[in-house]
Design a protein around this motif. Structure first.
Motif: not given
Length: 131
Positions: A80-89
């Motif tokens: 929790x609190x970390x960042x991730x790269x998210x791919x979305x339509x």
């Protein structure tokens, strides 16, 4: 006495029709599908925790907030609190993933294969007529 070339001619003509008749409409349909498809884009999502669930919080291109909750198994290794790269339509932000999306167009692939079969059989038929 009929030779192998006499039997090969009708087979090549049949395969030309089998390749071109469905192949070209499938290519057109695949092109339409590819043009109507929404692009996928990437953004940074924050991992958060709520109860026994972890989730992602992100904003799309129009700064609309989005949340998604997942079980601890699905988000194993994310703090929790970390960042991730998210791919979305871009058209449907509910469709997203942590890996880049592959745009498979099966209709276009089958269309290319059948059209190629039609082209090869047409060329082989013309070569066969010369001999």
């Amino acid at each position: 006495m009929p030779g192998p070339a006499d039997a090969l001619g009708p087979i090549l003509e049949l395969m030309t029709w089998v390749g071109f008749v469905p192949g070209i409409p499938l290519l057109v349909a695949g092109w339409v599908v590819a043009k109507r498809r929404c692009p996928w884009t990437s953004t940074t999502a924050e991992v958060f925790e709520a109860g026994g669930y972890k989730g992602f919080r992100w904003s799309d291109g129009e700064n609309a907030p989005h949340l998604s909750l997942h079980t601890a198994e699905e988000t194993r290794g994310l703090e929790p609190g970390s960042e991730v790269v998210l791919h979305f339509d871009a058209c449907h932000p509910g469709r997203w993933g942590l890996v880049p999306h592959r745009h498979d167009n099966t209709v276009m692939t089958v269309g290319w294969i059948l059209t190629a079969v039609g082209i090869v059989c047409t060329l082989a038929g013309f070569i066969l007529m010369m001999f």
